[in-house]
Design a protein around this motif. Structure first.
Motif, PDB file in Angstrom:
ATOM      1  N   GLY A  23      20.089 -56.335  23.052  1.00 17.88           N
ATOM      2  CA  GLY A  23      21.484 -56.712  22.864  1.00 17.88           C
ATOM      3  C   GLY A  23      22.153 -56.776  24.232  1.00 17.88           C
ATOM      4  N   LEU A  24      23.423 -57.140  24.218  1.00 15.43           N
ATOM      5  CA  LEU A  24      24.187 -57.208  25.471  1.00 15.43           C
ATOM      6  C   LEU A  24      25.508 -56.474  25.265  1.00 15.43           C
ATOM      7  CD1 LEU A  24      24.544 -58.534  28.350  1.00 15.43           C
ATOM      8  CD2 LEU A  24      25.783 -60.384  27.164  1.00 15.43           C
ATOM      9  N   GLY A  25      25.793 -55.540  26.132  1.00 14.14           N
ATOM     10  CA  GLY A  25      27.083 -54.858  26.057  1.00 14.14           C
ATOM     11  C   GLY A  25      28.156 -55.663  26.765  1.00 14.14           C
ATOM     12  N   GLY A  56      18.919 -51.812  19.519  1.00 14.82           N
ATOM     13  CA  GLY A  56      19.840 -50.933  18.806  1.00 14.82           C
ATOM     14  C   GLY A  56      21.190 -51.600  18.663  1.00 14.82           C
ATOM     15  N   GLY A  57      22.205 -50.782  18.420  1.00 13.47           N
ATOM     16  CA  GLY A  57      23.543 -51.330  18.240  1.00 13.47           C
ATOM     17  C   GLY A  57      23.700 -51.989  16.878  1.00 13.47           C
ATOM     18  N   SER A  58      24.745 -52.790  16.736  1.00 12.45           N
ATOM     19  CA  SER A  58      25.072 -53.379  15.424  1.00 12.45           C
ATOM     20  C   SER A  58      24.621 -54.829  15.266  1.00 12.45           C
ATOM     21  CB  SER A  58      26.590 -53.317  15.210  1.00 12.45           C
ATOM     22  OG  SER A  58      27.239 -53.950  16.314  1.00 12.45           O
ATOM     23  N   THR A  59      24.513 -55.561  16.376  1.00 12.30           N
ATOM     24  CA  THR A  59      24.205 -56.997  16.256  1.00 12.30           C
ATOM     25  C   THR A  59      22.924 -57.290  15.476  1.00 12.30           C
ATOM     26  OG1 THR A  59      25.399 -57.458  18.309  1.00 12.30           O
ATOM     27  CG2 THR A  59      23.837 -59.138  17.556  1.00 12.30           C
ATOM     28  N   ARG A 113      19.852 -43.307  21.271  1.00 13.75           N
ATOM     29  CA  ARG A 113      20.839 -42.297  21.644  1.00 13.75           C
ATOM     30  C   ARG A 113      20.178 -40.943  21.434  1.00 13.75           C
ATOM     31  NH1 ARG A 113      24.458 -45.798  18.755  1.00 13.75           N
ATOM     32  NH2 ARG A 113      24.559 -47.745  19.910  1.00 13.75           N
ATOM     33  N   ARG A 121      20.836 -40.926  26.909  1.00 11.00           N
ATOM     34  CA  ARG A 121      20.073 -41.926  26.194  1.00 11.00           C
ATOM     35  C   ARG A 121      18.613 -41.864  26.664  1.00 11.00           C
ATOM     36  NH1 ARG A 121      22.966 -46.637  24.409  1.00 11.00           N
ATOM     37  NH2 ARG A 121      25.028 -46.049  23.641  1.00 11.00           N
ATOM     38  N   ASN A 164      19.795 -45.269  16.569  1.00 10.05           N
ATOM     39  CA  ASN A 164      19.259 -46.627  16.400  1.00 10.05           C
ATOM     40  C   ASN A 164      18.102 -46.633  15.388  1.00 10.05           C
ATOM     41  OD1 ASN A 164      21.028 -47.903  18.160  1.00 10.05           O
ATOM     42  ND2 ASN A 164      19.718 -47.533  19.932  1.00 10.05           N
ATOM     43  N   HIS A 181      25.468 -54.294  30.086  1.00 12.06           N
ATOM     44  CA  HIS A 181      24.272 -53.440  29.921  1.00 12.06           C
ATOM     45  C   HIS A 181      23.377 -54.029  28.848  1.00 12.06           C
ATOM     46  CE1 HIS A 181      26.294 -51.469  26.394  1.00 12.06           C
ATOM     47  NE2 HIS A 181      25.041 -51.358  25.997  1.00 12.06           N
ATOM     48  N   THR A 182      22.112 -53.599  28.885  1.00 12.76           N
ATOM     49  CA  THR A 182      21.179 -53.943  27.826  1.00 12.76           C
ATOM     50  C   THR A 182      20.222 -52.777  27.637  1.00 12.76           C
ATOM     51  OG1 THR A 182      19.671 -55.652  26.974  1.00 12.76           O
ATOM     52  CG2 THR A 182      19.495 -55.096  29.331  1.00 12.76           C
ATOM     53  N   ALA A 183      19.709 -52.602  26.438  1.00 14.01           N
ATOM     54  CA  ALA A 183      19.028 -51.354  26.074  1.00 14.01           C
ATOM     55  C   ALA A 183      19.981 -50.234  26.507  1.00 14.01           C
ATOM     56  CB  ALA A 183      17.651 -51.272  26.723  1.00 14.01           C
ATOM     57  N   ASP A 242      15.721 -48.589  23.068  1.00 18.59           N
ATOM     58  CA  ASP A 242      16.427 -47.391  23.540  1.00 18.59           C
ATOM     59  C   ASP A 242      16.912 -46.589  22.336  1.00 18.59           C
ATOM     60  OD1 ASP A 242      19.900 -48.100  23.983  1.00 18.59           O
ATOM     61  OD2 ASP A 242      18.506 -49.110  22.684  1.00 18.59           O
ATOM     62  N   ARG A 249      33.755 -60.663  21.997  1.00 13.39           N
ATOM     63  CA  ARG A 249      33.805 -59.492  22.888  1.00 13.39           C
ATOM     64  C   ARG A 249      32.740 -59.583  23.986  1.00 13.39           C
ATOM     65  NH1 ARG A 249      31.971 -54.302  22.668  1.00 13.39           N
ATOM     66  NH2 ARG A 249      30.651 -54.711  20.872  1.00 13.39           N
ATOM     67  N   LYS A 250      31.702 -60.393  23.714  1.00 10.95           N
ATOM     68  CA  LYS A 250      30.597 -60.506  24.690  1.00 10.95           C
ATOM     69  C   LYS A 250      30.720 -61.747  25.561  1.00 10.95           C
ATOM     70  CE  LYS A 250      28.879 -57.017  22.497  1.00 10.95           C
ATOM     71  NZ  LYS A 250      27.545 -56.993  21.874  1.00 10.95           N
TER      72      LYS A 250
END
Ligand code: 6PG
Length: 256
Positions: A152-154, A41-44, A84, A188, A94, A158-160, A82, A210-211
């Motif tokens: 992804g990686l927060g 999920g997320g934007s990447t 939301r 989640r 997602n 975090h991941t997932a 994962d 940012r990562k």
């Protein structure tokens, strides 16, 4: 086995990830007749999903497209790492992101359907997790393996939806659970470590400065005896490959 590949840009990251996806999908379908994948999920991952959709359009509708790019999408079982706990048309969903970026052109011209197993974010979290476990069991069977899990990686590691100091990190019985993430004040549903670490292939996609701190911390600890501190450090496939595809901005603080 863990491999890290640093690429020059987010665009190149999307291209390389799409190439890896197509290769793994084609191999899985040739060897086992299907490709069971969990999307991140997320934007990447969005640019990668758009590229996969473009490739699908090209190979479906332009006979001259290289067959090496062709994925038989009717044999792809699509899951999510994962979700939301929101309805499927919510901006944070997602599933919604993938439906917009990836799904439209995937319906084979010969008809058939894409086998989509979305997490029912509109349900109460525990019910959504239970329903997802039923889907996972139906497709994977008992202790079945994903062919590929994209992650992804927060910036907090975090991941997932395996966030630091959450109960989901401790889950060893169920392949998917609902988890309340206090820092987000949100529920989640996430795959858990046992099923992720049982995958044949896990690929992290990490982009942006940012990562950089989180990525450096995850890789600084690799191979040390220290107890893994970040959730992403707990992703250690028992009998599968682990690949980090990262762009130069995210890799800025990696040693060596
Ligand atoms: C989610 C994801 C989450 C994501 C990371 C990175 O639902 O948000 O599963 O783990 O991959 O937070 O998100 P970005 O790609 O948006 O930076």
């Amino acid at each position: 086995m863990s491999e890290i590949t640093v690429v020059s840009s987010a665009r190149r990251l999307a291209e390389l990830a799409a190439e890896r996806f197509v290769t793994l999908a084609s191999t899985a379908i040739a060897e086992r007749g299907r490709f069971v994948v969990a999307l991140a999920g997320g934007s990447t991952p969005q640019p990668m999903y758009r590229l996969l959709a473009d490739v699908a359009s090209l190979t479906f509708f332009k006979a001259e497209a290289p067959r090496s790019l062709a994925v038989d999408w009717s044999r792809v079982e699509l899951f999510w790492g994962d979700e939301r706990c929101v309805p499927p048309d919510h901006p944070d969903s997602n599933y919604r992101m993938a439906r917009q970026a990836l799904l439209p052109p995937l319906v084979p011209p010969s008809g058939g359907e894409i086998l989509v197993h979305r997490i029912l974010g509109e349900l109460p979290p525990a019910e959504a997790a239970a329903a997802y476990r039923v889907e996972l069991e139906a497709v994977l069977g008992d202790k079945g393996r994903f062919d590929l899990i994209l992650l992804g990686l927060g910036s907090d590691g975090h991941t997932a939806s395996l966030f630091p100091e959450t109960t989901a990190l401790e889950e060893r019985r169920y392949d998917a659970v609902a988890v309340y993430v206090e820092k987000l004040d949100a529920w989640r549903v996430t795959l858990t470590l046992p099923v992720i670490n049982n995958a044949r292939h896990v690929i992290f996609l990490v982009s942006g400065e940012r990562k950089a701190d989180a990525l450096a911390r995850v890789h600084a600890d690799q191979g040390t005896t220290s107890i893994p501190r970040l959730p992403a450090e707990l992703i250690q496939p028992t009998d599968g490959t682990l690949t980090w595809l990262v762009d130069r901005d995210a890799a800025a603080k990696l040693e060596g």
